[in-house]
Design a protein around this motif. Sequence first.
Motif, PDB file in Angstrom:
ATOM      1  N   ARG A 101       1.056  -1.118   0.158  1.00  0.00           N
ATOM      2  CA  ARG A 101      -0.108   0.111   0.154  1.00  0.00           C
ATOM      3  C   ARG A 101       0.697   1.263  -0.260  1.00  0.00           C
ATOM      4  N   LEU A 102       1.983   1.377   0.686  1.00  0.00           N
ATOM      5  CA  LEU A 102       2.441   2.277   0.133  1.00  0.00           C
ATOM      6  C   LEU A 102       3.932   2.299  -0.774  1.00  0.00           C
ATOM      7  N   PRO A 103       4.088   3.605  -1.776  1.00  0.00           N
ATOM      8  CA  PRO A 103       4.659   3.511  -3.064  1.00  0.00           C
ATOM      9  C   PRO A 103       6.048   3.303  -3.089  1.00  0.00           C
ATOM     10  N   TYR A 104       6.824   2.746  -3.710  1.00  0.00           N
ATOM     11  CA  TYR A 104       7.822   2.231  -3.730  1.00  0.00           C
ATOM     12  C   TYR A 104       7.720   1.682  -5.112  1.00  0.00           C
ATOM     13  N   LEU A 105       9.180   1.575  -5.508  1.00  0.00           N
ATOM     14  CA  LEU A 105       9.560   1.215  -7.177  1.00  0.00           C
ATOM     15  C   LEU A 105       9.856  -0.315  -7.014  1.00  0.00           C
ATOM     16  N   LEU A 106      10.687  -0.777  -5.987  1.00  0.00           N
ATOM     17  CA  LEU A 106      10.652  -1.849  -5.293  1.00  0.00           C
ATOM     18  C   LEU A 106       9.019  -2.838  -4.979  1.00  0.00           C
ATOM     19  N   ASN A 107       7.899  -1.944  -5.341  1.00  0.00           N
ATOM     20  CA  ASN A 107       6.747  -3.328  -5.209  1.00  0.00           C
ATOM     21  C   ASN A 107       6.738  -4.176  -6.050  1.00  0.00           C
ATOM     22  N   GLU A 108       6.840  -3.671  -7.736  1.00  0.00           N
ATOM     23  CA  GLU A 108       6.412  -4.106  -8.789  1.00  0.00           C
ATOM     24  C   GLU A 108       8.005  -5.513  -8.251  1.00  0.00           C
ATOM     25  N   GLU A 109       9.095  -5.571  -7.834  1.00  0.00           N
ATOM     26  CA  GLU A 109       9.282  -6.647  -7.660  1.00  0.00           C
ATOM     27  C   GLU A 109       9.249  -8.167  -6.398  1.00  0.00           C
ATOM     28  N   LEU A 110       8.170  -7.503  -6.090  1.00  0.00           N
ATOM     29  CA  LEU A 110       8.257  -7.993  -4.655  1.00  0.00           C
ATOM     30  C   LEU A 110       7.515  -9.900  -4.561  1.00  0.00           C
ATOM     31  N   ALA A 111       6.373  -9.889  -5.585  1.00  0.00           N
ATOM     32  CA  ALA A 111       6.310 -10.980  -5.654  1.00  0.00           C
ATOM     33  C   ALA A 111       7.206 -12.326  -6.407  1.00  0.00           C
ATOM     34  N   ASP A 112       7.628 -11.979  -6.926  1.00  0.00           N
ATOM     35  CA  ASP A 112       8.934 -12.702  -7.644  1.00  0.00           C
ATOM     36  C   ASP A 112       9.786 -12.706  -6.781  1.00  0.00           C
ATOM     37  N   ASP A 113      10.461 -11.895  -6.073  1.00  0.00           N
ATOM     38  CA  ASP A 113      11.260 -12.159  -4.964  1.00  0.00           C
ATOM     39  C   ASP A 113      10.794 -12.968  -4.149  1.00  0.00           C
ATOM     40  N   LEU A 114       9.721 -13.169  -3.736  1.00  0.00           N
ATOM     41  CA  LEU A 114       9.216 -14.059  -2.795  1.00  0.00           C
ATOM     42  C   LEU A 114       9.629 -15.696  -3.252  1.00  0.00           C
ATOM     43  N   ALA A 115       9.123 -15.880  -4.717  1.00  0.00           N
ATOM     44  CA  ALA A 115       8.879 -16.808  -5.419  1.00  0.00           C
ATOM     45  C   ALA A 115      10.067 -17.228  -5.766  1.00  0.00           C
ATOM     46  N   GLN A 116      11.093 -16.608  -5.556  1.00  0.00           N
ATOM     47  CA  GLN A 116      13.150 -16.811  -5.817  1.00  0.00           C
ATOM     48  C   GLN A 116      13.684 -17.587  -4.507  1.00  0.00           C
ATOM     49  N   GLY A 117      12.798 -17.204  -3.807  1.00  0.00           N
ATOM     50  CA  GLY A 117      13.204 -17.014  -2.292  1.00  0.00           C
ATOM     51  C   GLY A 117      14.833 -15.727  -2.461  1.00  0.00           C
ATOM     52  N   ARG A 118      13.896 -14.572  -2.951  1.00  0.00           N
ATOM     53  CA  ARG A 118      14.752 -13.481  -2.143  1.00  0.00           C
ATOM     54  C   ARG A 118      14.622 -12.848  -1.044  1.00  0.00           C
ATOM     55  N   ARG A 119      12.855 -13.024  -0.696  1.00  0.00           N
ATOM     56  CA  ARG A 119      12.538 -12.629   0.891  1.00  0.00           C
ATOM     57  C   ARG A 119      11.210 -13.735   1.078  1.00  0.00           C
ATOM     58  N   ARG A 120      10.722 -13.308   2.071  1.00  0.00           N
ATOM     59  CA  ARG A 120      10.331 -13.922   3.378  1.00  0.00           C
ATOM     60  C   ARG A 120       9.363 -12.954   3.751  1.00  0.00           C
ATOM     61  N   PRO A 121       8.379 -13.988   3.841  1.00  0.00           N
ATOM     62  CA  PRO A 121       7.307 -13.314   4.884  1.00  0.00           C
ATOM     63  C   PRO A 121       8.041 -12.706   5.662  1.00  0.00           C
ATOM     64  N   GLU A 122       7.832 -12.952   6.904  1.00  0.00           N
ATOM     65  CA  GLU A 122       9.060 -13.011   7.974  1.00  0.00           C
ATOM     66  C   GLU A 122       9.768 -11.968   8.100  1.00  0.00           C
ATOM     67  N   TRP A 123      10.470 -11.360   7.166  1.00  0.00           N
ATOM     68  CA  TRP A 123      11.469 -11.245   6.950  1.00  0.00           C
ATOM     69  C   TRP A 123      10.724  -9.128   5.921  1.00  0.00           C
ATOM     70  N   MET A 124       9.367  -9.674   6.642  1.00  0.00           N
ATOM     71  CA  MET A 124       8.597  -8.497   5.378  1.00  0.00           C
ATOM     72  C   MET A 124       7.938  -7.882   7.323  1.00  0.00           C
ATOM     73  N   TRP A 125       7.825  -6.694   7.581  1.00  0.00           N
ATOM     74  CA  TRP A 125       7.306  -6.060   8.523  1.00  0.00           C
ATOM     75  C   TRP A 125       6.361  -5.058   8.484  1.00  0.00           C
ATOM     76  N   VAL A 126       5.358  -4.679   9.369  1.00  0.00           N
ATOM     77  CA  VAL A 126       4.498  -3.809   9.171  1.00  0.00           C
ATOM     78  C   VAL A 126       3.828  -3.016  10.795  1.00  0.00           C
TER      79      VAL A 126
END
Length: 315
Positions: free
Chosen positions: A22-47
């Motif tokens: 919901r907060l804008p940033y140019l990396l938003n468009e990469e988040l889904a693929d990053d999760l799929a590729q293992g570059r991010r994890r839900p437990e590393w994404m805090w709100v």
Amino acid sequence: MDLNSLTIRPITGRDELSLFSRLPYLLNEELADDLAQGRRRPEWMWVALLGDRLLARAAWWSRPGDAAPHLLDILDVDDGLPDASARVEIGVRLLRAALPAVVPNGSPLPESSRLVPPDWRDSAVTRRATEDRMTILERTGATLFVERLRLEWRRGSPLPEPGGRLAFRPPHEDHELLTLMTRVLDGTLDAHSRHDLTRMSAGATAARHYEDELARYASPKDWWRVAVLPDAEPVGFVIPAHNGYNAIIAYLAVLPEHRGRGYIDDILAEGTRVLARQDVPRVRASTDLGNVPMANAFRRAGYVNFGREINMTWA
């Protein structure tokens, strides 16, 4: 605003990606693929939430397969909050809650990186948001490490023809490249390399850079080039690569005894030609704001400065 009513937590999974975005940033468009590729994890994404309103968020990135995060590359606070002290306090509370859970106990805290426009100081809105983030990080113990230029060569831009002074070949073996990487650290202007050299030898610094970054690229090693004189003496090298997002000039250097003769232009042109032959839409690179000779070489080669990166570190 009652900050005691904040809910601070990691997202529950991919189903909350729309909430996180919901907060804008140019990396938003990469988040889904990053999760799929293992570059991010839900437990590393805090709100940080107030009811169902997203007030702040933070996320860490790693290379696929890494057990610990490599970089804090998302830190945002709702710019609609009019009170600067509240914006900073929310961000500080978020980081103080997330850091102990995200970073393994006893491990060094990952560097923070923020991508900003090249003229971020000239816009009141962008400057305020950037300085808010820096204040949040400073209140958790971080300090400014370096500001870097983000550079880009675009398909269709002129490419210089080979000048004929140098020939180019792939490295004979990893050992040759490591030897050259060690030699070019003499007099380096790169802030990360200079910092590493305060803690380890040049050989160890080169090996760490090679193992942690260059060896991990999936792009072919036969793109890599060593520049040599007619008598086969090496002058420098360039590492064209693809980092999973873009074609990049991953490393570019001239040996100390050959600096000041313009060879950097020939070597950068060759690296750019290697990638241009792959028909990529762009070639990206970065260099420290203070590394004026390198920045000038990219400018002469037709690269444009499309952004900056602000790096902060914890002691």
